[in-house]
Design a protein around this motif. Structure first.
Motif, PDB file in Angstrom:
ATOM      1  N   THR A 101      81.853  93.210  36.060  1.00 32.75           N
ATOM      2  CA  THR A 101      81.809  94.093  37.222  1.00 32.75           C
ATOM      3  C   THR A 101      83.173  94.723  37.466  1.00 32.75           C
ATOM      4  OG1 THR A 101      81.160  94.197  39.542  1.00 32.75           O
ATOM      5  CG2 THR A 101      82.414  92.276  38.855  1.00 32.75           C
ATOM      6  N   SER A 102      83.229  95.710  38.350  1.00 27.73           N
ATOM      7  CA  SER A 102      84.477  96.385  38.679  1.00 27.73           C
ATOM      8  C   SER A 102      85.046  95.814  39.967  1.00 27.73           C
ATOM      9  CB  SER A 102      84.229  97.887  38.848  1.00 27.73           C
ATOM     10  OG  SER A 102      83.401  98.119  39.972  1.00 27.73           O
ATOM     11  N   VAL A 103      86.344  96.077  40.177  1.00 27.76           N
ATOM     12  CA  VAL A 103      86.988  95.639  41.416  1.00 27.76           C
ATOM     13  C   VAL A 103      86.309  96.285  42.617  1.00 27.76           C
ATOM     14  CG1 VAL A 103      89.137  95.680  42.733  1.00 27.76           C
ATOM     15  CG2 VAL A 103      89.206  95.231  40.293  1.00 27.76           C
ATOM     16  N   GLY A 104      85.912  97.539  42.462  1.00 20.04           N
ATOM     17  CA  GLY A 104      85.275  98.254  43.568  1.00 20.04           C
ATOM     18  C   GLY A 104      84.004  97.600  44.047  1.00 20.04           C
ATOM     19  N   ALA A 107      84.795  94.482  45.902  1.00 19.98           N
ATOM     20  CA  ALA A 107      85.389  94.811  47.201  1.00 19.98           C
ATOM     21  C   ALA A 107      84.328  95.181  48.221  1.00 19.98           C
ATOM     22  CB  ALA A 107      86.384  95.960  47.041  1.00 19.98           C
ATOM     23  N   THR A 108      83.321  95.952  47.811  1.00 17.73           N
ATOM     24  CA  THR A 108      82.265  96.328  48.753  1.00 17.73           C
ATOM     25  C   THR A 108      81.457  95.105  49.184  1.00 17.73           C
ATOM     26  OG1 THR A 108      80.768  96.875  46.924  1.00 17.73           O
ATOM     27  CG2 THR A 108      82.067  98.665  47.836  1.00 17.73           C
ATOM     28  N   THR A 109      81.267  94.160  48.258  1.00 15.61           N
ATOM     29  CA  THR A 109      80.570  92.924  48.622  1.00 15.61           C
ATOM     30  C   THR A 109      81.361  92.160  49.671  1.00 15.61           C
ATOM     31  OG1 THR A 109      79.597  92.747  46.417  1.00 15.61           O
ATOM     32  CG2 THR A 109      79.634  90.748  47.749  1.00 15.61           C
ATOM     33  N   LEU A 110      82.681  92.076  49.482  1.00 19.48           N
ATOM     34  CA  LEU A 110      83.527  91.380  50.450  1.00 19.48           C
ATOM     35  C   LEU A 110      83.492  92.085  51.803  1.00 19.48           C
ATOM     36  CD1 LEU A 110      85.548  89.103  51.013  1.00 19.48           C
ATOM     37  CD2 LEU A 110      87.368  90.628  50.217  1.00 19.48           C
ATOM     38  N   ALA A 111      83.552  93.413  51.793  1.00 21.95           N
ATOM     39  CA  ALA A 111      83.489  94.163  53.054  1.00 21.95           C
ATOM     40  C   ALA A 111      82.154  93.924  53.758  1.00 21.95           C
ATOM     41  CB  ALA A 111      83.686  95.655  52.785  1.00 21.95           C
ATOM     42  N   PHE A 112      81.082  93.849  52.988  1.00 24.04           N
ATOM     43  CA  PHE A 112      79.753  93.573  53.553  1.00 24.04           C
ATOM     44  C   PHE A 112      79.733  92.194  54.221  1.00 24.04           C
ATOM     45  CE2 PHE A 112      75.624  91.515  52.991  1.00 24.04           C
ATOM     46  CZ  PHE A 112      74.788  92.386  53.671  1.00 24.04           C
ATOM     47  N   ARG A 242      80.747 105.181  44.091  1.00 26.82           N
ATOM     48  CA  ARG A 242      79.379 104.709  43.826  1.00 26.82           C
ATOM     49  C   ARG A 242      79.175 103.363  44.503  1.00 26.82           C
ATOM     50  NH1 ARG A 242      78.421 105.031  37.478  1.00 26.82           N
ATOM     51  NH2 ARG A 242      76.404 104.245  38.179  1.00 26.82           N
ATOM     52  N   LEU A 243      78.093 103.270  45.272  1.00 29.37           N
ATOM     53  CA  LEU A 243      77.798 102.037  45.990  1.00 29.37           C
ATOM     54  C   LEU A 243      77.169 101.029  45.039  1.00 29.37           C
ATOM     55  CD1 LEU A 243      77.529 100.396  48.615  1.00 29.37           C
ATOM     56  CD2 LEU A 243      75.308 101.472  48.957  1.00 29.37           C
ATOM     57  N   ALA A 244      77.717  99.814  45.016  1.00 34.57           N
ATOM     58  CA  ALA A 244      77.162  98.729  44.201  1.00 34.57           C
ATOM     59  C   ALA A 244      76.593  97.666  45.135  1.00 34.57           C
ATOM     60  CB  ALA A 244      78.243  98.126  43.311  1.00 34.57           C
ATOM     61  N   LEU A 245      75.349  97.260  44.900  1.00 35.97           N
ATOM     62  CA  LEU A 245      74.709  96.273  45.751  1.00 35.97           C
ATOM     63  C   LEU A 245      75.320  94.895  45.512  1.00 35.97           C
ATOM     64  CD1 LEU A 245      70.981  97.370  45.427  1.00 35.97           C
ATOM     65  CD2 LEU A 245      72.528  97.792  47.333  1.00 35.97           C
ATOM     66  N   PRO A 246      75.477  94.085  46.557  1.00 40.18           N
ATOM     67  CA  PRO A 246      76.047  92.747  46.395  1.00 40.18           C
ATOM     68  C   PRO A 246      75.155  91.864  45.523  1.00 40.18           C
ATOM     69  CG  PRO A 246      75.927  93.364  48.718  1.00 40.18           C
ATOM     70  CD  PRO A 246      75.150  94.387  47.958  1.00 40.18           C
ATOM     71  N   THR A 247      75.757  91.015  44.734  1.00 42.66           N
ATOM     72  CA  THR A 247      75.014  90.041  43.942  1.00 42.66           C
ATOM     73  C   THR A 247      75.174  88.670  44.569  1.00 42.66           C
ATOM     74  OG1 THR A 247      76.868  89.488  42.489  1.00 42.66           O
ATOM     75  CG2 THR A 247      75.513  91.390  41.864  1.00 42.66           C
ATOM     76  N   PHE A 248      74.198  87.792  44.317  1.00 41.35           N
ATOM     77  CA  PHE A 248      74.254  86.451  44.902  1.00 41.35           C
ATOM     78  C   PHE A 248      75.495  85.702  44.430  1.00 41.35           C
ATOM     79  CE2 PHE A 248      73.379  81.890  44.628  1.00 41.35           C
ATOM     80  CZ  PHE A 248      73.094  81.616  45.964  1.00 41.35           C
ATOM     81  N   ASP A 249      75.852  85.878  43.160  1.00 37.31           N
ATOM     82  CA  ASP A 249      77.021  85.181  42.620  1.00 37.31           C
ATOM     83  C   ASP A 249      78.291  85.617  43.337  1.00 37.31           C
ATOM     84  OD1 ASP A 249      78.119  83.312  40.757  1.00 37.31           O
ATOM     85  OD2 ASP A 249      78.968  85.001  39.657  1.00 37.31           O
ATOM     86  N   HIS A 250      78.428  86.924  43.582  1.00 39.40           N
ATOM     87  CA  HIS A 250      79.595  87.430  44.291  1.00 39.40           C
ATOM     88  C   HIS A 250      79.607  86.938  45.736  1.00 39.40           C
ATOM     89  CE1 HIS A 250      80.200  91.016  41.336  1.00 39.40           C
ATOM     90  NE2 HIS A 250      80.669  89.872  40.861  1.00 39.40           N
TER      91      HIS A 250
END
Length: 556
Positions: A101-104, A107-112, A242-250
């Protein structure tokens, strides 16, 4: 139905309550000032976190929209923040490097996650959590973060290669590469820093960062400094991230980090809310202002950005610009959006050293030297908390250092409760007041009567000390006393462990044929707890009094 609609309206864009069109011009001008401050700061903070500069723009846009929609403060501004960015930057890079995965997207998962935790905290009215960090620990935390910012920006300032690894590895890499220092890059970075310091001294309305970066860019173009090794931002990607949906692992990996960042955001949000409150407005709604940054983080995540936070410096700017509502921040966000979508060519030749200068200015701003000196003079023990927290932040992974700082803050609070001991009271001559004597023998006593006070909540942490000291003081009287009165005005609450200790004291007095009374049990919570745990039953209904004098006159 009408009441429900009005309630929903007050929740959505509630910070605009009372706003009129007469405020329009003032708010738009404040927005222009805010945009001038925000553009370079958001670019620099994004670079600090390892992101493209324009991601900082989307962080600010998302933060502004979210807070304007659900926040309560009229003037609080949110966005990418150099206080929290160093906390998560290394972890996000490590997670991205260890997977596909990318840092971006991480990061969006963490912000969520942070957004969800903040909204939950606001709904559950957890505003008290903001008090978990003492001023000493926060001061040490900010000093440690400032060191991280400086070390991370020195390579850009010197025009040398940045080292990898922890802070020590980066510092060693800087030292070994100093012979390759680029004087042009260094002059640009220090020049921007000097301009910002001078602008701050003259007037907070002067956008020193914007002026410094604009002049630095002109110097790079005029003297063709790119050919002399001065690094510039170059071409920036266009369009929205580009929005990436959070994954359970993340989600699983990032939850502990999200909790730490959420706590830091709560502390900073509460600080901003109380510091920039209009005295003519209602009492600040800190719980509601937790929902605001929560929405800010969710919208930022939707725009592909990273976690955002309330900003004390930018909030100060809009307050000094006489802003009356969140329209100022929205106007600034609109300007930033135009720049992000159609103004990328203006940023092509911005030197990276100039952004380093901006962050060096931020680093010196967040170090509270005055507070450190004051703590060292007035509370030397708490000065140790400052040093320990700063050391933990500097030498350990930042999130570990923050967790240690939180632990130190809590331990400090517990230690103060533990170190509370019962004190004996004496009657002030000619009055009905019983007071702790300033020196032995001061005040009046009464034969066979002892009056004690305990000036802290009765908790598991001090229950044993309370029981031991009370029994020792009671048994030390010769001849034995006939009445003990506990002045309980300082006891705000009682837990189960302390209640059992209290019952043991009562049992000891009963065995010694000593009456025991409680006076001035003013706390409703403490009274309810003592009743619930059976202490008042063991005490007896006739042994609870409104004043010490009443207890002594009735029972002595």
């Amino acid at each position: 139905m009408g009441v429900a609609r009005r309630r929903r309206a007050s929740l959505l864009f509630g910070s605009f309550k009372g706003w009129t069109k007469d405020h329009l011009g003032r708010d738009v001008l404040a927005g222009l000032t805010l945009a001038a401050i925000t553009v370079p700061e958001q670019m620099a903070t994004a670079k600090l976190g390892g992101f493209e500069p324009q991601i900082g723009f989307y962080a600010f846009i998302g933060a502004t929209i979210g807070f304007a929609a659900l926040g309560a403060s009229r003037v609080l501004t949110a966005g990418a923040d150099s206080t929290i960015t160093p906390i998560f930057a290394g972890t996000l890079a490590a997670i991205a490097a260890g997977g596909s995965t990318s840092v971006g997207s991480v990061a969006t998962t963490l912000a969520f996650l942070v957004g969800a935790l903040l909204i939950a905290g606001g709904i559950l009215k957890l505003g008290w959590i903001a008090n978990l960090l003492s001023t000493s620990v926060v001061t040490g935390f900010l000093a440690g973060i400032a060191v991280h910012i400086v070390v991370s920006q020195l390579p850009s300032l010197f025009g040398i290669t940045k080292g990898a690894g922890d802070l020590v590895g980066q510092a060693l890499a800087i030292t070994s590469n100093l012979t390759k220092l680029n004087p042009f890059a260094t002059a640009i970075g220090l020049g921007v820093l000097a301009i910002m310091l001078l602008a701050e001294r003259i007037s907070a309305h002067i956008p020193g960062a914007l002026l410094g970066i604009a002049l630095a860019t002109l110097v790079v173009l005029a003297f063709d400094l790119e050919s002399r090794g001065v690094a510039v931002l170059g071409a920036l990607p266009g369009g929205l991230p580009r929005l990436a949906l959070p994954t359970f692992d993340h989600l699983r990996q990032l939850t502990p980090l999200a909790v730490i960042i959420t706590l830091v955001i709560m502390v900073q949000t509460a600080t901003v809310t109380y510091s920039f409150r209009n005295s003519s407005e209602r009492k600040p709604d800190v719980d509601r202002d937790f929902v605001g940054p929560g929405a800010s983080n969710l919208v930022a995540a939707f725009l592909g950005a990273f976690p955002v936070n309330a900003s004390p410096p930018r909030t100060a700017v809009v307050v000094e610009a006489d802003s009356t509502s969140q329209l100022s921040a929205l106007a600034a966000a609109a300007i930033v959006l135009v720049l992000a979508l159609w103004g990328r060519a203006l940023l092509f030749h911005v030197p990276e050293a100039a952004l380093a200068g901006v962050l060096l200015f931020v680093a010196q701003r967040i170090v509270r030297v005055g507070t450190m000196v004051k703590i060292a003079r007035q509370a030397p023990v708490e000065c140790l908390l400052v040093l320990l927290t700063a050391t933990a932040i500097i030498t350990l992974p930042i999130q570990t250092g923050v967790a240690i700082g939180i632990g130190l803050s809590l331990l400090h609070g517990v230690s103060m409760a533990i170190q509370t001991h019962p004190v004996e009271l004496r009657k002030l001559p000619g009055t009905t007041v019983w007071w702790p004597p300033e020196f032995p023998g001061q005040g009046e006593g009464q034969q066979g009567v002892a009056v004690f006070a305990f000036q802290a909540p009765l908790l598991f942490a001090n229950a044993e000390i309370f029981k031991r000291d009370m029994i020792e003081m009671i048994d030390s009287y010769d001849p034995p006393m006939s009445l003990v009165v506990l002045e309980a005005s300082g006891i705000a609450d009682v837990d189960f462990t302390a209640a059992q200790a209290f019952i043991e004291i009562l049992s000891h007095c009963r065995t010694a044929n000593i009456q025991f009374a409680v006076a001035r049990l003013e706390s409703v919570r403490a009274h309810a707890a003592l009743n619930r745990f059976g202490v008042l039953y063991a005490l007896g209904p006739d042994n609870l009094f409104h004043s010490v004098d009443e207890a002594v006159n009735r029972l002595a």
